[in-house]
Design an enzyme around this catalytic site. Sequence first.
Site, mmCIF file in Angstrom:
data_model
loop_
_atom_site.group_PDB
_atom_site.id
_atom_site.type_symbol
_atom_site.label_atom_id
_atom_site.label_comp_id
_atom_site.label_asym_id
_atom_site.label_seq_id
_atom_site.Cartn_x
_atom_site.Cartn_y
_atom_site.Cartn_z
ATOM 1 N N PHE A 176 0.848 -1.191 0.000
ATOM 2 C CA PHE A 176 0.000 0.000 0.000
ATOM 3 C C PHE A 176 0.896 1.258 0.000
ATOM 4 O O PHE A 176 1.930 1.279 0.660
ATOM 5 C CB PHE A 176 -0.871 -0.054 1.253
ATOM 6 C CG PHE A 176 -2.000 0.929 1.261
ATOM 7 C CD1 PHE A 176 -3.213 0.625 0.672
ATOM 8 C CD2 PHE A 176 -1.846 2.170 1.877
ATOM 9 C CE1 PHE A 176 -4.253 1.537 0.691
ATOM 10 C CE2 PHE A 176 -2.889 3.085 1.891
ATOM 11 C CZ PHE A 176 -4.103 2.762 1.302
ATOM 12 N N ASP A 186 1.464 -5.245 8.447
ATOM 13 C CA ASP A 186 0.289 -4.400 8.284
ATOM 14 C C ASP A 186 -0.916 -5.314 8.054
ATOM 15 O O ASP A 186 -0.964 -6.047 7.059
ATOM 16 C CB ASP A 186 0.504 -3.458 7.088
ATOM 17 C CG ASP A 186 -0.625 -2.439 6.960
ATOM 18 O OD1 ASP A 186 -1.752 -2.729 7.393
ATOM 19 O OD2 ASP A 186 -0.371 -1.348 6.403
ATOM 20 N N TYR A 203 -11.427 0.914 10.158
ATOM 21 C CA TYR A 203 -12.628 1.366 9.408
ATOM 22 C C TYR A 203 -12.957 0.440 8.251
ATOM 23 O O TYR A 203 -13.904 0.666 7.523
ATOM 24 C CB TYR A 203 -12.461 2.810 8.907
ATOM 25 C CG TYR A 203 -11.167 3.077 8.170
ATOM 26 C CD1 TYR A 203 -11.017 2.706 6.843
ATOM 27 C CD2 TYR A 203 -10.099 3.699 8.813
ATOM 28 C CE1 TYR A 203 -9.830 2.931 6.172
ATOM 29 C CE2 TYR A 203 -8.898 3.928 8.148
ATOM 30 C CZ TYR A 203 -8.772 3.538 6.824
ATOM 31 O OH TYR A 203 -7.590 3.764 6.166
ATOM 32 N N LYS A 204 -12.144 -0.618 8.061
ATOM 33 C CA LYS A 204 -12.390 -1.574 6.978
ATOM 34 C C LYS A 204 -13.278 -2.689 7.529
ATOM 35 O O LYS A 204 -14.458 -2.470 7.765
ATOM 36 C CB LYS A 204 -11.054 -2.044 6.413
ATOM 37 C CG LYS A 204 -10.320 -0.882 5.718
ATOM 38 C CD LYS A 204 -8.909 -1.187 5.294
ATOM 39 C CE LYS A 204 -8.339 0.029 4.537
ATOM 40 N NZ LYS A 204 -6.900 -0.068 4.318
ATOM 41 N N ARG A 250 -11.840 -3.867 -7.707
ATOM 42 C CA ARG A 250 -11.723 -4.685 -6.506
ATOM 43 C C ARG A 250 -13.113 -5.007 -6.009
ATOM 44 O O ARG A 250 -13.951 -4.124 -5.865
ATOM 45 C CB ARG A 250 -10.997 -3.911 -5.393
ATOM 46 C CG ARG A 250 -9.506 -4.084 -5.407
ATOM 47 C CD ARG A 250 -8.870 -3.651 -4.118
ATOM 48 N NE ARG A 250 -9.474 -2.456 -3.532
ATOM 49 C CZ ARG A 250 -9.032 -1.884 -2.425
ATOM 50 N NH1 ARG A 250 -8.007 -2.398 -1.773
ATOM 51 N NH2 ARG A 250 -9.606 -0.798 -1.947
HETATM 52 C C1 LIG Z 1 -6.141 1.050 4.125
HETATM 53 C C2 LIG Z 1 -4.707 0.821 4.359
HETATM 54 C C3 LIG Z 1 -3.923 1.813 4.974
HETATM 55 C C4 LIG Z 1 -4.532 3.142 5.314
HETATM 56 O O1 LIG Z 1 -3.802 3.906 6.219
HETATM 57 P P1 LIG Z 1 -4.501 5.205 6.856
HETATM 58 O O2 LIG Z 1 -3.443 5.821 7.639
HETATM 59 O O3 LIG Z 1 -5.668 4.729 7.637
HETATM 60 O O4 LIG Z 1 -4.984 6.068 5.734
HETATM 61 C C5 LIG Z 1 -2.587 1.518 5.213
HETATM 62 N N1 LIG Z 1 -2.046 0.321 4.843
HETATM 63 C C6 LIG Z 1 -2.784 -0.636 4.237
HETATM 64 C C7 LIG Z 1 -2.165 -1.944 3.865
HETATM 65 C C8 LIG Z 1 -4.134 -0.407 3.975
HETATM 66 O O5 LIG Z 1 -4.864 -1.344 3.371
#
Ligand SMILES: *Cc1c(COP(=O)(O)O)cnc(C)c1O
Length: 414
Positions: free
Chosen positions: A131, A208, A233-234, A382
Site C-alpha cells: 500500500f 500491516d 474502518y475496513k 476490486r
Molecule cells: C487502508 C490501508 C492503509 C490506510 O492507512 P490510513 O493511515 O488509515 O490512511 C494503510 N495500509 C494498508 C495496507 C491499507 O490497506
Amino acid sequence: MTSSTFADRAAELDAADPLARHRALFLGTADASVRSYLDGNSLGRPLAVTPGSLTAFVGEQWGGRLIRGWDEGWLELPQQVGDKIGRVALGAAEGQCIVADSTSVLLYKLARAAVAARPERTEIVVDRDNFPTDRFIVEGIARERNLTVRWIDVAYDGGATTVDVAGAVGPQTALVLLSHVAYRSGHIADVEGITRVVHDAGALVLWDLSHSVGSVPAELDAWDVDFAAGCSYKYLNGGPGAPAWAYVAERHLATLDQPIPGWLGSADPFTMGAAYRPADGIRRLVSGTPPIVGMIAMRDMLDLLEDVGMPAVRTKSERLTAFAVEAVEAVLAPHGVVVASPRDPARRGGHITIDHPAFAAMVPDLWADGIIPDYRNPNGIRLGLSPLSTSFAEVAMAIGAIAERLDRAADADR
Ligand SMILES: *Cc1c(COP(=O)(O)O)cnc(C)c1O
C-alpha cells in the site's frame, strides 16, 4: 453459464448460509438504491446499533460526565479496545495492543522504533506492491535515518513469499515491513514462515493487517510477530477516520523507543513533569489525547465478531471469494477479464481484484447504478466482500452488471 444462472446459485447459497441473518444487523442493507456494496474492505458499513451507541456516548458520557469522563474510563479505553481487538481478531494476549492515531502514523512510530532497536543495521525491506502509505513511510524513514530501502518485486496476482524475503534479508536488514493481506491482489502472506526467516537474519518484522483484521484470523503471538498495525474502518466497521490499532510483542515493550514522545505516553502524565519518561507497557506508544468518539462504532463490531467467531467469519469469506472467482471465470473471462488474485482460496483474503482495460471508465457508471466496488490502477475492479454484511446475491448482481456493460461495448464494436 450465464449471469442469471449465477443469480440463482447466489440465492441458494444465501439460503444455505448460516451467517446470512447477520446482514440485517448492518445499516443500509435494505436500501434499494445500493444494490451491491462491495467496498467493505475499504469502508465497512455501520451496524444498526451504532447510531444508538454514539447518541448514548454523546448524551450520557460526554454531555453528562463532561471532563470527569477521562477519570471514569476514557483514558483506559485505548487499551481496553486494543485488548479486545487482540483477543477477538489477532490472537494477541492482553497488554500488547492499543488504539491510537491512524495506520500511517502507527506504521511510522513502529518502524522508527524497530530501526532504533537495530542501530547497527542499514536496510529496510518492503515490497513494491505494498500500500502506498507503507512504501512512502519506509522511504521517509530511510531518508531521515540514512538507511537503504531494499525492494521486493511480487507477482501481480500474488504477494511476498518466504523465498522472496529470504532472498532480500541479510546481516544489514533492520526491519521488514509487509502486509498480511495485499491490498490489491488479496494475497495472504505466510506470516509465520516469513517472520521466522526475518528473525533468522537477526531483523525485526512489522506486519500491516489493514486488509485482514476482522476477515482473516491472525495469531500474532503464536507466529512470533514483533510489531503489527492496521485499520479499524475496513472490516472492523469503525467508521470513516476511526483510529487504528497497533501490536507490540510483550518482549519489546520495555525497550520500545518511539519517535513521538507525547505527554499521554509518559509514565505519569498528570504530574506535568519536566522530563519525558515512557510509560511501562503498550501505553508508551501513545502520543496525545486518544480519539474516544472514534472507538465507539468499532466496539459494536468487535462484539459481533466475538459473538460469531473469526473461524466462521473466515469460512463465509472463503465461500464469497470462491463464488466470485467462479462467476468471473464463467461470465466475465470470455470478455477478456482476468482474475488478478490468488486462485487458492487458502491464499486469498476477503477481496479479489479483476482486470480489464474498460474498467476505469466503467466504475462511475456502476456507482450511478447502485453497484459499488472500487477501482485500483492500472485496470482493476476490486470486489471487497465483507463476510458479515455481503450477500452472495450482491456478488452475482455486480458481476452480472459488469457483464452487461461488457456485452454492450462488444455489440457497439460490431
Ligand atoms: C487502508 C490501508 C492503509 C490506510 O492507512 P490510513 O493511515 O488509515 O490512511 C494503510 N495500509 C494498508 C495496507 C491499507 O490497506
